[in-house]
Design an enzyme around this catalytic site. Structure first.
Site, PDB file in Angstrom:
ATOM      1  N   ASP A  92      37.333  -7.316  -4.390  1.00  0.00           N
ATOM      2  CA  ASP A  92      36.094  -7.211  -3.633  1.00  0.00           C
ATOM      3  C   ASP A  92      35.017  -7.998  -4.369  1.00  0.00           C
ATOM      4  OD1 ASP A  92      35.273  -5.712  -5.790  1.00  0.00           O
ATOM      5  OD2 ASP A  92      35.179  -3.819  -4.710  1.00  0.00           O
ATOM      6  N   ASP A 271      42.213  -0.533   2.309  1.00  0.00           N
ATOM      7  CA  ASP A 271      42.202  -0.016   0.943  1.00  0.00           C
ATOM      8  C   ASP A 271      41.337   1.227   0.932  1.00  0.00           C
ATOM      9  OD1 ASP A 271      39.487  -0.438  -0.918  1.00  0.00           O
ATOM     10  OD2 ASP A 271      39.504  -1.597   0.936  1.00  0.00           O
TER      11      ASP A 271
END
Length: 376
Positions: A92, A271
């Site tokens: 991320d 996720d």
């Protein structure tokens, strides 16, 4: 990289596909275990690879930037070599972690200044810096820097934030395109759709993100406290616009039911920390509902933890023994439940894929959702 779309479910938007990367293929739909600081918490790499067996895991840019830092990661040859993991990694951008530090950060057009949760030191993330850090980490898939808005969120704030995220995206793409892959494998960039829970903003953002023609696209700013129905509504709006020939990643989601409902809406990648965090707190997910292993009801239950046997721990240990481990605060209990939960999440996504390919996903999904909603 390449994405092959293999099959669409005839009664929903669910799809089965394959993402090809230099570190191997990712069969979708897929759940990505979260490896926050270069490890999936409580799990050895051998267990992760041989038992849980995910096609891809996730690393957190914010945490890896603070510790061990990009200098160490570059000297190690990137995160893959540092943690001894030779399959794909997604990183991320740090945007969500900065969002979670709302009382310790300041957002400007240039970027975000924030205070470290470790030692109180100040740092600045810009779109360019987020790209540079992720280049140093070496993830196969990296994320554009965005602002994740809270829920509830004022319309005007959500609109201003969305447009800033779009401007930041242009800077991310420019920086990404002018910097090299560092470790001999190809990296690719996913932009992120924002817009809170406002349909018109979500449509605008999805159209703007699709127009950048990146390899894949992500949906952010959901699973931040909004009702599940609003999450599904926003996902449906966005997946109707994002290109069908590219993978779609719904960030930070969620429960097993959330995963199945969003697969039905056309999402390919997920996720969430829930399977590991809840496992460390004694909650396990099964195909027939959730179980709190701290409950006294398991004290004399000497049956296997889960006879469905998603992982070796399910038949190696009894419910009574796992409860005992939590009663005496033994870390093994947390490890057992973590391995079980991650194995179950991966099983659930692979079962969904099988039923998409077989053409009966919708019927199977409706049955599973009813079962998953039970408390055992």
């Amino acid at each position: 990289m390449k994405f092959d779309l293999l099959q669409n479910d005839p009664k929903s938007q669910a799809r089965a596909g394959v993402i090809h990367t230099d570190h191997g293929k990712i069969e979708t739909p897929i759940f990505m275990p979260v490896g926050t600081v270069g490890t999936v918490k409580g799990v050895h790499q051998r267990e992760l690879e041989q038992e849980i067996n995910p096609d891809i895991i996730l690393g957190n840019t914010y945490h890896l930037y603070l510790r061990p830092g990009t200098d160490i990661l570059e000297k190690a040859g990137g995160l893959h070599k540092f943690m001894n993991w030779d399959r794909p990694i997604l990183t991320d951008s740090g945007g969500y972690q900065v969002y979670s530090l709302s009382s310790n950060r300041k957002i400007k057009e240039e970027g975000v200044k924030f205070k470290s949760h470790i030692d109180g030191s100040y740092h600045t993330f810009t779109p360019e810096r987020a790209m540079d850090i992720q280049r140093s980490i070496g993830g196969d898939i990296i994320m554009a820097f965005d602002e994740c808005t809270p829920y509830p969120c004022d319309y005007n704030y959500a609109r201003r934030s969305m447009h800033m995220t779009h401007r930041w995206l242009k800077r991310c793409i420019t920086r990404f395109d002018e910097t090299p892959d560092l470790y001999g494998h190809k990296q690719t960039l996913f932009p992120i759709v924002q817009g809170s829970t406002y349909i018109d903003l979500r449509k605008q953002s999805a159209e703007a993100i699709a127009a950048t023609e990146q390899f894949g696209n992500a949906i952010g700013g959901l699973s931040v406290g909004e009702p599940a129905e609003e999450m599904y509504a926003m996902t449906e709006v966005v997946t109707a616009i994002l290109p069908k020939e590219k993978p779609r990643y719904l960030m930070g989601v969620g429960t097993p039911i959330n995963l199945l409902e969003n697969v039905a809406l056309g999402v390919d990648m997920f996720d969430c920390v829930m399977p590991t965090r809840n496992g460390r707190n004694g909650m396990i997910f099964t195909a027939h509902g959730t179980m709190n292993m701290k409950n006294k009801k398991w004290e004399e239950d000497f049956s296997p933890l889960d006879p469905a046997n998603y992982a070796w721990v399910d038949t190696a240990y009894t419910k009574a023994y796992v409860r005992h481990l939590f009663t005496v605060n033994e870390m093994l209990g947390r490890q057992i439940c973590t391995i079980h939960n991650l194995s179950f999440y991966l099983w659930l996504m692979r079962e969904a894929r099988k039923h998409i390919l077989a053409g009966d996903f919708s019927t199977w999904k409706d049955k599973m959702v009813k079962q998953l909603d039970n408390r055992l």
